[in-house]
Design an enzyme around this catalytic site. Structure first.
Site, PDB file in Angstrom:
ATOM      1  N   ALA A  70      47.240  48.004  31.851  1.00 57.90           N
ATOM      2  CA  ALA A  70      48.091  48.174  32.630  1.00 57.90           C
ATOM      3  C   ALA A  70      48.812  49.143  32.681  1.00 57.90           C
ATOM      4  CB  ALA A  70      49.311  46.864  32.540  1.00 57.90           C
ATOM      5  N   GLY A  72      42.156  59.445  37.787  1.00 52.45           N
ATOM      6  CA  GLY A  72      43.042  58.902  38.203  1.00 52.45           C
ATOM      7  C   GLY A  72      43.910  58.127  36.954  1.00 52.45           C
ATOM      8  N   TYR A  73      44.536  57.038  37.356  1.00 54.09           N
ATOM      9  CA  TYR A  73      45.387  56.430  36.541  1.00 54.09           C
ATOM     10  C   TYR A  73      44.484  55.442  35.481  1.00 54.09           C
ATOM     11  CZ  TYR A  73      49.959  57.210  39.037  1.00 54.09           C
ATOM     12  OH  TYR A  73      50.872  57.692  39.476  1.00 54.09           O
ATOM     13  N   PRO A 122      40.835  51.034  47.406  1.00 59.07           N
ATOM     14  CA  PRO A 122      41.921  50.733  48.057  1.00 59.07           C
ATOM     15  C   PRO A 122      41.746  49.676  49.381  1.00 59.07           C
ATOM     16  CG  PRO A 122      41.010  52.968  49.108  1.00 59.07           C
ATOM     17  CD  PRO A 122      40.390  52.679  47.846  1.00 59.07           C
ATOM     18  N   CYS A 151      47.350  47.433  42.514  1.00 62.48           N
ATOM     19  CA  CYS A 151      46.144  46.502  42.478  1.00 62.48           C
ATOM     20  C   CYS A 151      46.517  44.983  42.792  1.00 62.48           C
ATOM     21  CB  CYS A 151      45.737  46.784  40.933  1.00 62.48           C
ATOM     22  SG  CYS A 151      44.975  48.299  40.487  1.00 62.48           S
ATOM     23  N   ALA A 172      41.669  37.851  36.980  1.00 63.87           N
ATOM     24  CA  ALA A 172      42.592  38.132  35.929  1.00 63.87           C
ATOM     25  C   ALA A 172      43.884  38.645  36.935  1.00 63.87           C
ATOM     26  CB  ALA A 172      42.136  38.998  35.210  1.00 63.87           C
ATOM     27  N   ARG A 206      65.801  42.954  38.548  1.00 69.50           N
ATOM     28  CA  ARG A 206      65.117  42.841  37.486  1.00 69.50           C
ATOM     29  C   ARG A 206      65.769  41.958  36.487  1.00 69.50           C
ATOM     30  NH1 ARG A 206      59.642  44.220  38.038  1.00 69.50           N
ATOM     31  NH2 ARG A 206      59.510  45.894  39.444  1.00 69.50           N
TER      32      ARG A 206
HETATM   33  P1  NAD Z   1      43.309  56.472  41.416  1.00 68.26           P
HETATM   34  O1  NAD Z   1      43.635  57.072  42.791  1.00 68.26           O
HETATM   35  O2  NAD Z   1      44.543  57.103  40.484  1.00 68.26           O
HETATM   36  O3  NAD Z   1      42.006  57.937  40.971  1.00 68.26           O
HETATM   37  C1  NAD Z   1      40.937  57.628  41.619  1.00 68.26           C
HETATM   38  C2  NAD Z   1      40.466  59.080  41.585  1.00 68.26           C
HETATM   39  O4  NAD Z   1      39.011  59.129  41.928  1.00 68.26           O
HETATM   40  C3  NAD Z   1      41.446  60.042  42.488  1.00 68.26           C
HETATM   41  O5  NAD Z   1      41.677  61.022  41.511  1.00 68.26           O
HETATM   42  C4  NAD Z   1      40.022  60.433  43.478  1.00 68.26           C
HETATM   43  O6  NAD Z   1      40.411  61.891  43.680  1.00 68.26           O
HETATM   44  C5  NAD Z   1      38.891  60.320  42.775  1.00 68.26           C
HETATM   45  N1  NAD Z   1      37.731  60.369  43.624  1.00 68.26           N
HETATM   46  C6  NAD Z   1      37.372  59.369  44.759  1.00 68.26           C
HETATM   47  N2  NAD Z   1      36.412  59.748  45.297  1.00 68.26           N
HETATM   48  C7  NAD Z   1      35.802  60.690  44.464  1.00 68.26           C
HETATM   49  C8  NAD Z   1      34.341  61.122  44.325  1.00 68.26           C
HETATM   50  N3  NAD Z   1      33.332  60.861  45.200  1.00 68.26           N
HETATM   51  N4  NAD Z   1      33.983  61.996  43.294  1.00 68.26           N
HETATM   52  C9  NAD Z   1      34.870  62.099  42.094  1.00 68.26           C
HETATM   53  N5  NAD Z   1      36.139  61.551  42.396  1.00 68.26           N
HETATM   54  C10 NAD Z   1      36.662  60.966  43.299  1.00 68.26           C
HETATM   55  O7  NAD Z   1      43.226  55.123  41.282  1.00 68.26           O
HETATM   56  P2  NAD Z   1      43.315  54.444  39.682  1.00 68.26           P
HETATM   57  O8  NAD Z   1      44.524  53.716  39.832  1.00 68.26           O
HETATM   58  O9  NAD Z   1      42.845  55.193  38.552  1.00 68.26           O
HETATM   59  O10 NAD Z   1      42.147  53.179  40.157  1.00 68.26           O
HETATM   60  C11 NAD Z   1      40.716  53.469  40.050  1.00 68.26           C
HETATM   61  C12 NAD Z   1      40.309  52.022  40.092  1.00 68.26           C
HETATM   62  O11 NAD Z   1      40.453  51.278  39.031  1.00 68.26           O
HETATM   63  C13 NAD Z   1      40.430  51.135  41.223  1.00 68.26           C
HETATM   64  O12 NAD Z   1      39.413  50.361  41.673  1.00 68.26           O
HETATM   65  C14 NAD Z   1      41.641  50.269  40.523  1.00 68.26           C
HETATM   66  O13 NAD Z   1      41.679  49.090  41.255  1.00 68.26           O
HETATM   67  C15 NAD Z   1      40.981  50.145  39.270  1.00 68.26           C
HETATM   68  N6  NAD Z   1      42.098  49.811  38.437  1.00 68.26           N
HETATM   69  C16 NAD Z   1      43.298  50.303  38.238  1.00 68.26           C
HETATM   70  C17 NAD Z   1      44.106  50.169  37.141  1.00 68.26           C
HETATM   71  C18 NAD Z   1      45.457  50.896  37.269  1.00 68.26           C
HETATM   72  O14 NAD Z   1      46.313  50.459  36.452  1.00 68.26           O
HETATM   73  N7  NAD Z   1      45.935  51.752  38.281  1.00 68.26           N
HETATM   74  C19 NAD Z   1      43.913  49.205  36.091  1.00 68.26           C
HETATM   75  C20 NAD Z   1      42.715  48.806  36.183  1.00 68.26           C
HETATM   76  C21 NAD Z   1      41.803  48.741  37.168  1.00 68.26           C
HETATM   77  C1  UGA Z   2      47.920  44.947  36.386  1.00 74.42           C
HETATM   78  C2  UGA Z   2      47.461  44.110  35.050  1.00 74.42           C
HETATM   79  O1  UGA Z   2      48.496  43.490  34.470  1.00 74.42           O
HETATM   80  C3  UGA Z   2      46.285  44.849  34.481  1.00 74.42           C
HETATM   81  O2  UGA Z   2      45.782  43.832  33.409  1.00 74.42           O
HETATM   82  C4  UGA Z   2      45.348  45.502  35.419  1.00 74.42           C
HETATM   83  O3  UGA Z   2      44.371  46.173  34.823  1.00 74.42           O
HETATM   84  C5  UGA Z   2      45.902  46.273  36.602  1.00 74.42           C
HETATM   85  O4  UGA Z   2      47.029  45.605  37.341  1.00 74.42           O
HETATM   86  C6  UGA Z   2      45.094  46.595  37.473  1.00 74.42           C
HETATM   87  O5  UGA Z   2      43.986  46.264  37.976  1.00 74.42           O
HETATM   88  O6  UGA Z   2      45.307  47.662  38.171  1.00 74.42           O
HETATM   89  P1  UGA Z   2      49.843  47.057  36.410  1.00 74.42           P
HETATM   90  O7  UGA Z   2      49.753  46.705  37.973  1.00 74.42           O
HETATM   91  O8  UGA Z   2      49.670  48.466  35.961  1.00 74.42           O
HETATM   92  O9  UGA Z   2      48.779  46.100  35.771  1.00 74.42           O
HETATM   93  O10 UGA Z   2      51.095  46.422  35.737  1.00 74.42           O
HETATM   94  P2  UGA Z   2      51.848  44.783  35.616  1.00 74.42           P
HETATM   95  O11 UGA Z   2      52.342  44.935  34.119  1.00 74.42           O
HETATM   96  O12 UGA Z   2      50.826  43.894  35.585  1.00 74.42           O
HETATM   97  O13 UGA Z   2      52.652  44.829  36.685  1.00 74.42           O
HETATM   98  C7  UGA Z   2      52.504  44.313  37.983  1.00 74.42           C
HETATM   99  C8  UGA Z   2      53.723  44.121  38.608  1.00 74.42           C
HETATM  100  O14 UGA Z   2      54.371  42.911  38.399  1.00 74.42           O
HETATM  101  C9  UGA Z   2      54.734  45.146  38.350  1.00 74.42           C
HETATM  102  O15 UGA Z   2      55.481  45.580  39.637  1.00 74.42           O
HETATM  103  C10 UGA Z   2      55.792  44.375  37.504  1.00 74.42           C
HETATM  104  O16 UGA Z   2      57.036  44.720  37.519  1.00 74.42           O
HETATM  105  C11 UGA Z   2      55.389  42.905  38.040  1.00 74.42           C
HETATM  106  N1  UGA Z   2      55.825  42.115  37.199  1.00 74.42           N
HETATM  107  C12 UGA Z   2      54.992  41.840  36.006  1.00 74.42           C
HETATM  108  C13 UGA Z   2      56.882  41.268  37.328  1.00 74.42           C
HETATM  109  O17 UGA Z   2      57.646  41.117  38.278  1.00 74.42           O
HETATM  110  N2  UGA Z   2      57.156  40.005  36.571  1.00 74.42           N
HETATM  111  C14 UGA Z   2      56.276  39.772  35.223  1.00 74.42           C
HETATM  112  O18 UGA Z   2      56.697  39.020  34.288  1.00 74.42           O
HETATM  113  C15 UGA Z   2      55.314  40.717  34.922  1.00 74.42           C
END
Ligand code: NAD
Ligand code: UGA
Length: 456
Positions: A159, A9-10, A88, A272, A219, A427
């Site tokens: 992020a 994923g992301y 989730p 998140c 964090a 914004r």
């Molecule tokens: P996402 O939904 O984009 O990706 C997760 C992927 O895992 C999906 O493609 C799904 O199909 C796959 N998956 C689920 N179950 C599976 C299985 N049993 N075997 C193989 N693949 C499987 O999610 P994401 O945004 O990448 O987030 C993943 C984790 O990282 C979450 O816990 C999230 O909180 C954390 N995180 C996300 C971000 C972010 O910026 N999106 C940043 C830091 C941490």
């Molecule tokens: C956030 C954290 O910044 C990451 O460190 C973390 O890894 C990630 O969550 C995660 O766990 O998924 P992200 O959600 O990708 O990252 O993006 P941010 O830049 O944090 O923005 C989150 C939301 O807050 C956005 O909607 C953004 O527009 C908003 N925001 C951010 C504000 O409204 N004001 C600000 O000053 C900063």
């Protein structure tokens, strides 16, 4: 070494691509159960938009980075496994609406156990409640076949929109593990060695496993809290003619406060912040820490309130009737430079305006593909080009801070709109005075409105 990422994923895609790029001596595979996603990772049309990601993937894919749907085979080959599956908010049963749904994590742990006949290092990268690693260890070592697994926590702090930059040059890499056993120490060293290929040693920090898990939730809670705090102040600014941007600048210059994450907005979005805050609330509750749970819950509530407050302002200022009025939501992504619409404030505001029977147009340079999925049930139109979207519109509602919105030809846009023409800048990115001079009625966040009408 064979390194595996489970969950493309992301987080999984960019993180594993960066590891492959920086560690050409290792073979990196990313697996996912979603066939379509893997097909896209193997194509020129990647499943996510991130600046710099196409170039990164092109550099390493087929060299030492491989995307596959064969989870079992990936596990069998792997020495080190990063788990980046989604966690989730639970939508059923106990903790519904708050707790993290760990079913994907647990399934992954079981798969790892089934397909392993030699020791492996398993690293939680997904964001999980503190003490999840203990449950995972129990699953991995149940009915032990003699295989030892070392479970570590290395939460990801990148992020979206800046993922490649953040992964390339992280503020820190956190590795939580067990210092008290020889195998635990060795596993931590092995993970440190991977990141030390490009991250300066002083920025790689090791901690106990529970601290690492809890640091991630903390964090995100602190970052989200800053946004809710400045947004709470924005409401007071609108009542008092204080300017929230000036307040943010003034307080941010105090080193103890710092200037980051003080941008007022229509509200924070993304997959998140809300999820992790609610998970923290649930954790506190489950340990009987009611006041602490309430404290963090308020950050989420303030955010929901900010989005609703913004939508109500649109309705009130447009004479309390939106029925049939063409309104353009400018920005469906939850922030700029991503196509991700999860928990996007733009789509939340869109729902409020749809309740008023507005004739909605959704516009965005990168997020319309996802917006179409999220809004499939809604009677809205999708028009990427802002000029075309604004034809005959009564209002522009900016919900994402896309840089390109700042420099649009607003004279031309104004000419094409219905009058009076409104701009609601969720914004604070537009040039408000200039828009007012053109003839718009301008409603920023946390600043005096620029309008020729009486405001309420
Ligand atoms: P996402 O939904 O984009 O990706 C997760 C992927 O895992 C999906 O493609 C799904 O199909 C796959 N998956 C689920 N179950 C599976 C299985 N049993 N075997 C193989 N693949 C499987 O999610 P994401 O945004 O990448 O987030 C993943 C984790 O990282 C979450 O816990 C999230 O909180 C954390 N995180 C996300 C971000 C972010 O910026 N999106 C940043 C830091 C941490
Ligand atoms: C956030 C954290 O910044 C990451 O460190 C973390 O890894 C990630 O969550 C995660 O766990 O998924 P992200 O959600 O990708 O990252 O993006 P941010 O830049 O944090 O923005 C989150 C939301 O807050 C956005 O909607 C953004 O527009 C908003 N925001 C951010 C504000 O409204 N004001 C600000 O000053 C900063």
């Amino acid at each position: 070494m064979e390194i595996l990422g489970i969950g493309a994923g992301y987080v999984g895609g960019p993180t594993m691509a960066m590891i492959a790029d920086k560690c050409p001596e290792h073979r990196v595979t990313v697996v996912d159960i979603n066939e379509e996603k893997i097909a896209r990772w193997n194509s020129d049309n990647l499943p996510i938009y991130e600046p710099g990601l196409d170039e990164l993937v092109q550099r390493v894919r087929g060299r030492n980075l491989f995307f596959s749907t064969d989870v079992d085979e990936g596990i069998r080959r792997a020495d080190m496994i990063f788990v980046t599956v989604n966690t989730p908010t639970k939508s059923f049963g106990y903790g519904s609406g708050y707790a993290s749904d760990l079913q994907y994590w647990e399934l992954t742990a079981r798969k790892i156990k089934e397909n392993s006949d030699r020791p492996k290092i398993v690293i939680e990268k997904s964001t999980v409640p503190v003490r999840t690693a203990a449950a995972m260890e129990r699953i991995l070592h149940s009915e032990s076949n003699g295989v030892n697994f070392e479970v570590l926590s290395s939460p990801e702090f990148m992020a979206e929109g800046t993922a490649v930059r953040d992964l390339n040059d992280p503020d820190r890499v956190l590795i939580g593990g067990r210092h008290d056993t020889e195998t635990g120490r060795k596993a931590m060293d092995a993970v440190v060695d991977v990141f030390a290929n490009w991250v300066p040693r002083e920025r790689i920090i090791c901690s106990n496993i529970w601290s690492a898990e809890l640091s991630k939730l903390t964090a995100n809670a602190f970052l989200a809290q800053r946004v809710s705090s400045i947004n709470a102040i924005s409401a007071l600014c609108e009542k008092t003619e204080a300017d929230v941007n000036e307040v943010a600048l003034a307080i941010g210059m105090d080193d103890r406060i710092g200037s980051m994450f003080l941008k007022p907005s229509v509200g924070f979005g993304g997959s998140c912040f809300k999820k992790d805050l609610l998970s923290l609330v649930y954790l506190c509750e489950s340990y009987g820490l009611t006041e602490q749970a309430e404290y963090w819950h308020q950050v989420v509530k303030m955010n929901e309130h900010q989005m609703e407050r913004f939508a109500k302002r649109v309705i009130n200022q447009m004479f309390n009737t939106l029925a049939g009025k063409r309104i353009v939501i400018m920005g469906c992504a939850f922030k700029a430079d991503t196509g991700d619409t999860r928990e996007s404030p733009g789509l939340t505001v869109a729902r409020y305006l749809l309740d008023e029977r507005a004739d909605l147009v959704l516009s965005d340079p990168k997020a319309l593909e996802n917006a179409r999925i999220d809004m499939a049930d809604a009677p809205v139109r999708y028009i990427e080009d802002p000029y075309e979207a604004a034809q005959g519109a009564h209002a522009l509602v900016v919900c994402t801070e896309w840089a390109q919105y700042r420099d649009l030809d607003f004279e031309a846009i104004y000419a094409a709109m219905n009058k009076p023409a409104f701009v609601f800048d969720g914004r604070n990115i537009l040039k408000h005075e200039e828009l007012f001079e053109i003839g718009f009625h301008v409603f920023p966040i946390g600043k005096k409105a620029l309008t020729r009408f009486e405001t309420s």
